[in-house]
Design a protein around this motif. Structure first.
Motif, short mmCIF file in Angstrom:
data_model
loop_
_atom_site.label_atom_id
_atom_site.label_comp_id
_atom_site.label_asym_id
_atom_site.label_seq_id
_atom_site.Cartn_x
_atom_site.Cartn_y
_atom_site.Cartn_z
N MET A 1 -16.24 -74.66 9.78
CA MET A 1 -15.46 -75.92 9.41
C MET A 1 -16.03 -76.52 8.09
SD MET A 1 -13.69 -78.81 11.52
CE MET A 1 -15.21 -79.26 12.37
N LYS A 2 -15.60 -76.39 7.19
CA LYS A 2 -16.07 -77.00 5.80
C LYS A 2 -15.47 -78.84 5.83
CE LYS A 2 -16.67 -75.20 2.01
NZ LYS A 2 -16.58 -74.33 0.68
N GLU A 97 -3.97 -80.28 -1.90
CA GLU A 97 -3.82 -79.46 -0.92
C GLU A 97 -4.39 -78.08 -1.27
OE1 GLU A 97 -0.69 -77.70 2.54
OE2 GLU A 97 0.19 -79.25 0.78
N LEU A 100 -8.19 -77.65 -1.36
CA LEU A 100 -8.73 -77.82 -0.03
C LEU A 100 -8.54 -76.39 0.66
CD1 LEU A 100 -7.48 -81.25 1.18
CD2 LEU A 100 -9.77 -80.66 0.32
N ARG A 101 -7.16 -75.92 0.84
CA ARG A 101 -7.08 -74.56 1.33
C ARG A 101 -8.08 -73.37 0.76
NH1 ARG A 101 -4.02 -76.15 5.44
NH2 ARG A 101 -2.18 -77.52 5.01
N HIS A 104 -11.38 -73.81 1.80
CA HIS A 104 -11.67 -73.69 3.27
C HIS A 104 -12.14 -75.01 3.86
CE1 HIS A 104 -10.68 -69.43 2.75
NE2 HIS A 104 -11.77 -69.29 1.63
N GLU A 106 -11.38 -78.04 5.86
CA GLU A 106 -10.58 -78.32 7.05
C GLU A 106 -10.56 -79.87 7.40
OE1 GLU A 106 -11.43 -75.61 9.99
OE2 GLU A 106 -10.98 -73.89 8.62
N THR A 107 -11.82 -80.48 7.20
CA THR A 107 -12.22 -81.91 7.65
C THR A 107 -12.18 -82.68 6.69
OG1 THR A 107 -13.15 -81.26 9.58
CG2 THR A 107 -13.40 -83.28 9.15
N SER A 127 -3.03 -85.44 7.95
CA SER A 127 -3.09 -85.13 9.51
C SER A 127 -1.54 -84.14 9.69
CB SER A 127 -2.89 -86.50 10.52
OG SER A 127 -2.56 -85.98 11.69
N GLY A 130 -2.35 -80.51 8.92
CA GLY A 130 -2.92 -80.00 9.65
C GLY A 130 -4.48 -80.08 9.39
N PHE A 131 -4.94 -81.01 8.50
CA PHE A 131 -6.16 -81.23 8.46
C PHE A 131 -6.78 -81.94 9.43
CE2 PHE A 131 -4.44 -80.22 4.21
CZ PHE A 131 -5.47 -79.19 3.81
N THR A 132 -8.00 -82.17 9.78
CA THR A 132 -8.79 -83.10 10.68
C THR A 132 -9.17 -84.02 9.81
OG1 THR A 132 -9.54 -81.41 12.14
CG2 THR A 132 -10.68 -83.48 12.14
#
Length: 182
Positions: A1-2, A97, A100-101, A104, A106-107, A127, A130-132
């Motif tokens: 998780m990046k 977005e 980020l995708r 990869h 995610e946080t 949030s 779906g991002f932490t």
């Protein structure tokens, strides 16, 4: 998780508000943000800069205006992504977005200004996508709403409580600075 550090709107308008004596919370956030950025860079993690740019040439946040400039303590490095937004959340008016995708990530560890506005909106939208989301409470600035007779502390505390209740983990900078596993 990046993971990535996101620095929101730490521009000279914030310093102008501090210098002008506005009621605020965490006026020293810049020091904590600079330390977090150094740690993320040292760890080989991404540091993302989000700046506000108002298309109205009369706005103090119009690109190139003195108040729109980035605080010198956290100037982006040449290889760091910078997203200039014209809305409260960079998800609405930039390609963040997709970035980020594509990378990869995610946080998102969120810092910057202003708690009740752009930080709040960015965290909620991130949030929902779906991002932490992690908010570094003492690395986020807040200001009052004098026309509404609301103090910076009241707005900040309610904003952090809302974010913590449903959208993000809320931590202090020392927790992010600790080596993994501590």
């Amino acid at each position: 998780m990046k993971i990535a550090l996101v620095i929101i709107d730490m521009q000279m308008l914030m310093q102008d508000r501090l210098d002008g004596g506005r009621d605020h919370v965490h006026g020293d956030a810049i020091v904590k943000i600079a330390a977090l950025a150094a740690k993320f860079r040292w760890d080989g993690e991404t540091v993302i800069h989000v700046h506000h740019g108002d298309p109205d040439p009369a706005s103090p946040m119009h690109p190139g205006a003195p108040a729109q400039r980035v605080m010198p303590e956290i100037e982006p490095l040449a290889d760091e992504p910078v997203f200039v937004k014209s809305t409260s959340s960079p998800f609405a008016s930039t390609g963040i977005e997709s970035y980020l995708r594509d990378n990869h990530i995610e946080t998102l560890v969120v810092t910057g200004a202003v708690a009740g506005y752009c930080v709040n909106t960015t965290v909620r939208v991130g949030s929902d996508l779906g991002f932490t989301m992690i908010v570094v409470r003492d690395a986020v600035m807040g200001f009052d709403l004098p026309d509404e007779n609301l103090s910076a502390r009241a707005i900040f505390d309610v904003t952090m409580a809302h974010l913590k209740s449903d959208f993000a983990k809320v931590v202090d900078s020392h927790e992010m600075m600790a080596p993994p596993g501590e």
